[in-house]
Write a protein that holds these residues in place. Sequence first.
Motif, PDB file in Angstrom:
ATOM      1  N   VAL A  89      13.082  12.987  -2.170  1.00  0.00           N
ATOM      2  CA  VAL A  89      11.425  12.009  -1.767  1.00  0.00           C
ATOM      3  C   VAL A  89      10.801  11.671  -2.781  1.00  0.00           C
ATOM      4  N   ARG A  90      10.617  10.201  -2.917  1.00  0.00           N
ATOM      5  CA  ARG A  90       9.889   9.521  -3.677  1.00  0.00           C
ATOM      6  C   ARG A  90       8.946   8.545  -3.263  1.00  0.00           C
ATOM      7  N   GLU A  91       7.785   8.587  -3.287  1.00  0.00           N
ATOM      8  CA  GLU A  91       7.244   7.348  -3.345  1.00  0.00           C
ATOM      9  C   GLU A  91       7.758   5.822  -3.578  1.00  0.00           C
ATOM     10  N   ILE A  92       7.502   4.660  -3.240  1.00  0.00           N
ATOM     11  CA  ILE A  92       7.805   3.591  -3.560  1.00  0.00           C
ATOM     12  C   ILE A  92       6.942   2.540  -4.129  1.00  0.00           C
ATOM     13  N   GLY A  93       6.261   2.719  -3.130  1.00  0.00           N
ATOM     14  CA  GLY A  93       4.790   1.572  -3.052  1.00  0.00           C
ATOM     15  C   GLY A  93       4.281   1.687  -1.930  1.00  0.00           C
ATOM     16  N   GLN A  94       3.253   0.685  -1.666  1.00  0.00           N
ATOM     17  CA  GLN A  94       2.467   0.130  -0.858  1.00  0.00           C
ATOM     18  C   GLN A  94       2.284  -0.984  -0.277  1.00  0.00           C
ATOM     19  N   GLN A  95       2.521  -1.287   1.401  1.00  0.00           N
ATOM     20  CA  GLN A  95       2.819  -3.225   1.246  1.00  0.00           C
ATOM     21  C   GLN A  95       2.247  -3.326   2.342  1.00  0.00           C
ATOM     22  N   LYS A  96       2.509  -5.010   3.012  1.00  0.00           N
ATOM     23  CA  LYS A  96       2.304  -4.750   4.398  1.00  0.00           C
ATOM     24  C   LYS A  96       3.133  -5.025   5.360  1.00  0.00           C
ATOM     25  N   LEU A  97       3.879  -4.381   6.483  1.00  0.00           N
ATOM     26  CA  LEU A  97       5.177  -4.941   6.961  1.00  0.00           C
ATOM     27  C   LEU A  97       4.555  -5.229   8.321  1.00  0.00           C
ATOM     28  N   ASN A  98       4.638  -6.520   8.725  1.00  0.00           N
ATOM     29  CA  ASN A  98       4.443  -7.440  10.424  1.00  0.00           C
ATOM     30  C   ASN A  98       2.896  -7.044   9.806  1.00  0.00           C
ATOM     31  N   GLY A  99       2.951  -7.055   9.164  1.00  0.00           N
ATOM     32  CA  GLY A  99       0.576  -7.215   9.080  1.00  0.00           C
ATOM     33  C   GLY A  99      -0.094  -5.660   9.221  1.00  0.00           C
ATOM     34  N   THR A 100       1.006  -4.643   9.260  1.00  0.00           N
ATOM     35  CA  THR A 100       0.997  -3.368   8.980  1.00  0.00           C
ATOM     36  C   THR A 100       0.686  -2.913   7.720  1.00  0.00           C
ATOM     37  N   VAL A 102       1.883  -0.214   5.396  1.00  0.00           N
ATOM     38  CA  VAL A 102       2.523   1.253   4.844  1.00  0.00           C
ATOM     39  C   VAL A 102       2.772   1.841   3.828  1.00  0.00           C
ATOM     40  N   THR A 103       3.554   2.812   3.860  1.00  0.00           N
ATOM     41  CA  THR A 103       4.074   3.444   2.026  1.00  0.00           C
ATOM     42  C   THR A 103       5.481   3.854   2.896  1.00  0.00           C
ATOM     43  N   LEU A 104       5.654   3.264   1.598  1.00  0.00           N
ATOM     44  CA  LEU A 104       7.645   3.068   1.155  1.00  0.00           C
ATOM     45  C   LEU A 104       7.717   3.837   0.118  1.00  0.00           C
ATOM     46  N   LEU A 131      12.215   4.373   4.183  1.00  0.00           N
ATOM     47  CA  LEU A 131      11.319   4.452   5.250  1.00  0.00           C
ATOM     48  C   LEU A 131      10.089   3.847   5.047  1.00  0.00           C
ATOM     49  N   TRP A 132       9.251   3.323   5.926  1.00  0.00           N
ATOM     50  CA  TRP A 132       7.967   2.356   5.465  1.00  0.00           C
ATOM     51  C   TRP A 132       7.564   2.985   6.921  1.00  0.00           C
ATOM     52  N   ILE A 133       6.892   3.748   6.203  1.00  0.00           N
ATOM     53  CA  ILE A 133       5.614   4.896   7.428  1.00  0.00           C
ATOM     54  C   ILE A 133       4.195   3.878   7.455  1.00  0.00           C
ATOM     55  N   GLY A 134       3.780   3.372   8.578  1.00  0.00           N
ATOM     56  CA  GLY A 134       1.874   3.561   8.217  1.00  0.00           C
ATOM     57  C   GLY A 134       1.116   4.524   7.971  1.00  0.00           C
ATOM     58  N   LYS A 135       0.232   3.923   7.134  1.00  0.00           N
ATOM     59  CA  LYS A 135      -0.647   4.042   6.291  1.00  0.00           C
ATOM     60  C   LYS A 135      -1.643   5.308   7.417  1.00  0.00           C
ATOM     61  N   LYS A 136      -1.848   4.456   7.791  1.00  0.00           N
ATOM     62  CA  LYS A 136      -3.164   4.718   9.496  1.00  0.00           C
ATOM     63  C   LYS A 136      -2.277   5.734  10.079  1.00  0.00           C
ATOM     64  N   ARG A 141       7.762   2.799  10.673  1.00  0.00           N
ATOM     65  CA  ARG A 141       7.892   1.026  11.159  1.00  0.00           C
ATOM     66  C   ARG A 141       9.226   0.480  10.772  1.00  0.00           C
ATOM     67  N   GLN A 142       9.864   1.046   9.715  1.00  0.00           N
ATOM     68  CA  GLN A 142      11.401   0.540   9.261  1.00  0.00           C
ATOM     69  C   GLN A 142      11.893   1.389   8.966  1.00  0.00           C
ATOM     70  N   VAL A 143      13.762   1.598   9.013  1.00  0.00           N
ATOM     71  CA  VAL A 143      14.161   2.586   8.254  1.00  0.00           C
ATOM     72  C   VAL A 143      15.515   1.559   7.660  1.00  0.00           C
ATOM     73  N   ALA A 144      15.992   1.394   6.394  1.00  0.00           N
ATOM     74  CA  ALA A 144      16.840   0.973   5.504  1.00  0.00           C
ATOM     75  C   ALA A 144      18.109   1.848   5.230  1.00  0.00           C
TER      76      ALA A 144
END
Length: 185
Positions: A89-100, A102-104, A131-136, A141-144
């Motif tokens: 398991v690795r953290e790839i980064g932080q971003q916004k997905l549809n305005g939310t 997320v941690t990737l 996996l895009w996981i909501g930070k709060k 939020r998304q799986v690919a």
Amino acid sequence: PFAFARPNRLRMENKAGAMGGEGAVVSDGVMLTSYQGELKQYTQKKAPDQLALADLQSPMSGPNSALLVPKLLLSEDPLKELMQGVDEVREIGQQKLNGTPVTLLALTRPATSLGGGMVPPGTDTPIAVKLWIGKKDFLIRQVAYELDMSQMAQSLPAEQRAMMEGMKMGFTEQHTAIEINPDLP
């Protein structure tokens, strides 16, 4: 759309896509109704006491039946289910997905753990799942992920293996209207 209330109330719709047909599964806790759009066919049976992934399979057949989040939600222990067979398991980064925000995350897991009949038994190819996981709220939020069809076809006859040589199939499962503990009529 996907809505679920334990133990056996659910609404899941699958929109028609390039590889998967339209379908729906609805359980009001008494009856489980499935719709398969390609056949324009409804089936209905008594709802099980507790829903399982197998209850979603027939109308959601095809690539879209490999949905990871519904598989996790129906599990008694979603974290254990998610982490089963995970090598890394690795953290790839932080971003916004549809305005939310997320941690990737990226995790490597066996392809057979995805379910849905897309991966032949005995195929132990590891795949990278993002996996895009909501930070709060920590919600998925998304799986690919992407399947290397050449590797998935190793147990098939030579002619079929040749047809799939170099082919890759990508899946993205996005969840945009998430409600926790909704009141399902």
